[in-house]
Design an enzyme around this catalytic site. Structure first.
Site, PDB file in Angstrom:
ATOM      1  N   ASP A 126       0.847  -1.187   0.000  1.00 42.19           N
ATOM      2  CA  ASP A 126       0.000   0.000   0.000  1.00 42.19           C
ATOM      3  C   ASP A 126       0.893   1.251   0.000  1.00 42.19           C
ATOM      4  O   ASP A 126       1.864   1.327  -0.744  1.00 42.19           O
ATOM      5  CB  ASP A 126      -0.966  -0.056   1.191  1.00 42.19           C
ATOM      6  N   TRP A 127       0.599   2.249   0.848  1.00 49.64           N
ATOM      7  CA  TRP A 127       1.423   3.459   0.901  1.00 49.64           C
ATOM      8  C   TRP A 127       2.855   3.159   1.343  1.00 49.64           C
ATOM      9  O   TRP A 127       3.775   3.945   1.056  1.00 49.64           O
ATOM     10  CB  TRP A 127       0.792   4.496   1.824  1.00 49.64           C
ATOM     11  N   TRP A 166     -12.758   3.623  -3.514  1.00 49.70           N
ATOM     12  CA  TRP A 166     -12.107   3.847  -2.214  1.00 49.70           C
ATOM     13  C   TRP A 166     -11.950   5.340  -1.939  1.00 49.70           C
ATOM     14  O   TRP A 166     -12.245   5.823  -0.845  1.00 49.70           O
ATOM     15  CB  TRP A 166     -10.753   3.153  -2.227  1.00 49.70           C
ATOM     16  N   ASP A 252      -7.519  -8.488  -4.501  1.00 55.70           N
ATOM     17  CA  ASP A 252      -7.431  -7.060  -4.207  1.00 55.70           C
ATOM     18  C   ASP A 252      -8.224  -6.268  -5.245  1.00 55.70           C
ATOM     19  O   ASP A 252      -7.947  -6.352  -6.447  1.00 55.70           O
ATOM     20  CB  ASP A 252      -5.959  -6.626  -4.220  1.00 55.70           C
ATOM     21  N   HIS A 281      -6.291  -7.119  -0.335  1.00 54.10           N
ATOM     22  CA  HIS A 281      -5.340  -6.010  -0.270  1.00 54.10           C
ATOM     23  C   HIS A 281      -4.380  -6.130   0.905  1.00 54.10           C
ATOM     24  O   HIS A 281      -3.189  -5.867   0.768  1.00 54.10           O
ATOM     25  CB  HIS A 281      -6.107  -4.694  -0.177  1.00 54.10           C
TER      26      HIS A 281
END
Length: 302
Positions: A126-127, A166, A252, A281
């Site tokens: 992710d980030w 999202w 995901d 995810h």
């Protein structure tokens, strides 16, 4: 006390977290972040041959790595899992505008330098990947290996239907029920684990970083971070000499398999990805131990 424009989550919010026995380490006065305290899990010997630097995303925190940390520690390695500012036990600026790509990226660089980390295995999702994958090009001598899960580089090339949903959700429901979100994205997660993800956020004033992150993802070419991400993509393809391993959650909806296959190409990973048909995810939550052991086996440490 944190500086006047930031909040610090009370320690009692983090009591009796499931499967998360490690005590936080704190660092204050990172260069450029004076007055803010960053928290991290920091386990294993400082002189270890390998340092696993585990970077979380949004809306999670280092709790996400609780199934991977023990596997890494069994090898005699050091594990450092920081909480980004605005998340976990780290201080949380209250102004949404404080959170930018550069704000977070530079804080991680400052942490690596302050702790004098070397022989790093970058572990990201992710980030954690949007930020972390841009760092080795600027300090490549500190990084030896990469373990990458569902993430991308922000190259400004558009979005996906799942990510657009999202982003809209965060715009329409900025203070949503976070445990419910984790239960929806991770079927079967325990109520205690889902609740642990909201521990850092006693009320909406603590959630500026959570609110802001979806709108920082570099889906357009003129967004902050695109240039450094494109430079990173070139570096991974042509200059990275370390060993890489990818695990891919195939369910995901935010970063679907086609994007991960593209990332596999961009990062120049030689071995096939570990495909996880049942994972979504949050790969670390459902398959963290399995992924950690598979990566170590690929590197001859299993």
């Amino acid at each position: 006390m944190p500086r006047p424009d930031a909040l610090r989550t009370p320690a009692e919010r983090f009591v009796n977290l499931p499967d998360f026995p490690w005590q936080p380490h704190y660092i204050e006065g990172l260069a450029g972040y004076e007055g803010l305290r960053m928290a991290r899990i920091d386990e294993g010997p400082e002189e270890a041959d390998h340092v696993f630097l585990c970077l979380h995303g949004q809306p999670s925190w280092s709790f996400l790595y609780r199934h991977m940390i023990p596997v890494f520690l069994e090898t005699g390695a050091r594990v450092v899992a920081p909480d980004l500012f605005g998340f976990g036990r780290s201080d949380k600026p209250v102004d949404d505008a404080a959170y930018t790509f550069t704000f977070h990226r530079q804080s991680l660089i400052a942490l690596i330098e302050a702790l004098e980390l070397r022989h790093i295995t970058l572990v990201c999702q992710d980030w954690g990947g949007l930020l972390g994958l841009t760092i080795p090009p600027d300090m490549g001598d500190r990084f030896d290996r990469l373990l990458v899960m569902n993430t991308v580089l922000g190259l400004g090339g558009g979005s996906t239907e799942g990510f657009d949903a999202w982003r809209r959700f965060h715009g329409d429901h900025p203070d949503y029920d976070m445990p419910a979100l984790f239960r929806s994205y991770i079927p079967g997660i325990s109520d205690d684990a889902a609740a642990a993800y909201v521990a850092p956020f006693p009320d909406p004033s603590y959630r500026a970083g959570v609110r802001r992150f979806p709108f920082l993802v570099m889906t357009e070419p003129d967004m902050e971070g695109v240039d450094v991400s494109r430079r990173a993509a070139r570096w991974w393809a042509s200059e990275w000499r370390g060993d890489s391993f990818m695990a891919m959650g195939e369910r995901d909806v935010l970063i679907p398999p086609r994007l991960m296959r593209r990332m596999h190409e961009i990062l120049g990973i030689k071995r096939p990805p570990l495909c996880l048909p049942e994972a979504g995810h949050f790969v670390q939550e459902t398959h963290g131990g399995h992924v950690a052991r598979a990566a170590l086996a690929a590197w001859g440490e299993g």
